[in-house]
Motif scaffolding. Structure first.
Motif, PDB file in Angstrom:
ATOM      1  N   ALA A  83       2.241   1.702  -3.486  1.00  0.00           N
ATOM      2  CA  ALA A  83       1.169   2.111  -4.390  1.00  0.00           C
ATOM      3  C   ALA A  83       0.799   3.575  -4.174  1.00  0.00           C
ATOM      4  CB  ALA A  83      -0.052   1.214  -4.190  1.00  0.00           C
ATOM      5  N   ALA A  84       0.778   4.019  -2.919  1.00  0.00           N
ATOM      6  CA  ALA A  84       0.446   5.419  -2.619  1.00  0.00           C
ATOM      7  C   ALA A  84       1.506   6.358  -3.188  1.00  0.00           C
ATOM      8  CB  ALA A  84       0.301   5.614  -1.113  1.00  0.00           C
ATOM      9  N   GLU A  85       2.771   5.995  -3.044  1.00  0.00           N
ATOM     10  CA  GLU A  85       3.844   6.823  -3.617  1.00  0.00           C
ATOM     11  C   GLU A  85       3.709   6.914  -5.128  1.00  0.00           C
ATOM     12  OE1 GLU A  85       7.789   5.630  -2.486  1.00  0.00           O
ATOM     13  OE2 GLU A  85       7.230   5.495  -0.371  1.00  0.00           O
ATOM     14  N   TRP A  87      -6.237   7.873  -5.831  1.00  0.00           N
ATOM     15  CA  TRP A  87      -6.306   6.660  -5.015  1.00  0.00           C
ATOM     16  C   TRP A  87      -5.017   5.871  -5.187  1.00  0.00           C
ATOM     17  CZ3 TRP A  87      -8.923   7.554  -9.492  1.00  0.00           C
ATOM     18  CH2 TRP A  87      -8.622   6.725 -10.569  1.00  0.00           C
ATOM     19  N   ALA A  88      -4.684   5.088  -4.188  1.00  0.00           N
ATOM     20  CA  ALA A  88      -3.413   4.362  -4.210  1.00  0.00           C
ATOM     21  C   ALA A  88      -3.496   3.063  -4.999  1.00  0.00           C
ATOM     22  CB  ALA A  88      -2.955   4.067  -2.785  1.00  0.00           C
ATOM     23  N   VAL A 145       0.838  -1.205   0.000  1.00  0.00           N
ATOM     24  CA  VAL A 145       0.000   0.000   0.000  1.00  0.00           C
ATOM     25  C   VAL A 145       0.871   1.252   0.000  1.00  0.00           C
ATOM     26  CG1 VAL A 145      -1.684   1.331   1.358  1.00  0.00           C
ATOM     27  CG2 VAL A 145      -1.998  -1.124   1.028  1.00  0.00           C
ATOM     28  N   ALA A 183       0.992   6.470  -6.904  1.00  0.00           N
ATOM     29  CA  ALA A 183      -0.216   7.214  -7.241  1.00  0.00           C
ATOM     30  C   ALA A 183       0.027   8.720  -7.151  1.00  0.00           C
ATOM     31  CB  ALA A 183      -1.368   6.807  -6.318  1.00  0.00           C
ATOM     32  N   ARG A 184       0.725   9.142  -6.085  1.00  0.00           N
ATOM     33  CA  ARG A 184       1.040  10.571  -5.954  1.00  0.00           C
ATOM     34  C   ARG A 184       1.918  11.040  -7.109  1.00  0.00           C
ATOM     35  NH1 ARG A 184       1.202   9.245  -0.452  1.00  0.00           N
ATOM     36  NH2 ARG A 184       3.431   8.861  -0.498  1.00  0.00           N
TER      37      ARG A 184
END
Length: 131
Positions: A109-111, A120-121, A106, A113-114
């Protein structure tokens, strides 16, 4: 020669994680005729082992986990206590499931996505599979 710290019938090979009440170790169980298997041992944190409230919660968790039976839940092999000069250490031995650490997945994925401007991630179809 056996590697790791002994705890009951197990050897704690490497710490995998630490939480608020316990720490999780990669462990090894060895027996006669070369029998050996890797598993996970959850051990109550040493500074909480003498606290009756935390030992009660750990025992309750062990009892509850022992009743779980589902393909997506780890199998519980053993619950025990080891006494030494410092007191009693409670532990829970469980199935080792190899795979990707969900927290790391997670986070990555968040990095990502940003980096691409997604709100969303994890894509919805992947999140549904994880859930």
């Amino acid at each position: 020669m056996a590697v790791g710290i002994p705890l009951g019938p197990y050897r704690l090979v490497r710490r995998l994680a630490t939480g608020g009440m316990a720490e999780i170790f990669l462990a090894r169980q060895e027996g006669p005729e070369g029998f050996a298997r890797e598993l996970v041992v959850k051990r109550i944190l040493p500074h909480l082992a003498a606290d009756p409230e935390f030992t009660r919660m750990f025992r309750d968790e062990a009892k509850l986990a022992a009743h779980l039976s589902h393909p997506n839940a780890v199998h519980v092999y053993d619950f025990g206590a080891v006494s030494d000069d410092d007191g009693v250490t409670l532990y829970l031995a469980m199935e080792l499931v190899r795979g990707v650490d969900l927290r790391a997945l997670v986070g990555r994925a968040a990095e990502e996505a940003r980096g691409v401007g997604r709100p969303w991630a994890i894509p919805n179809h992947h999140a549904a599979k994880l859930a």
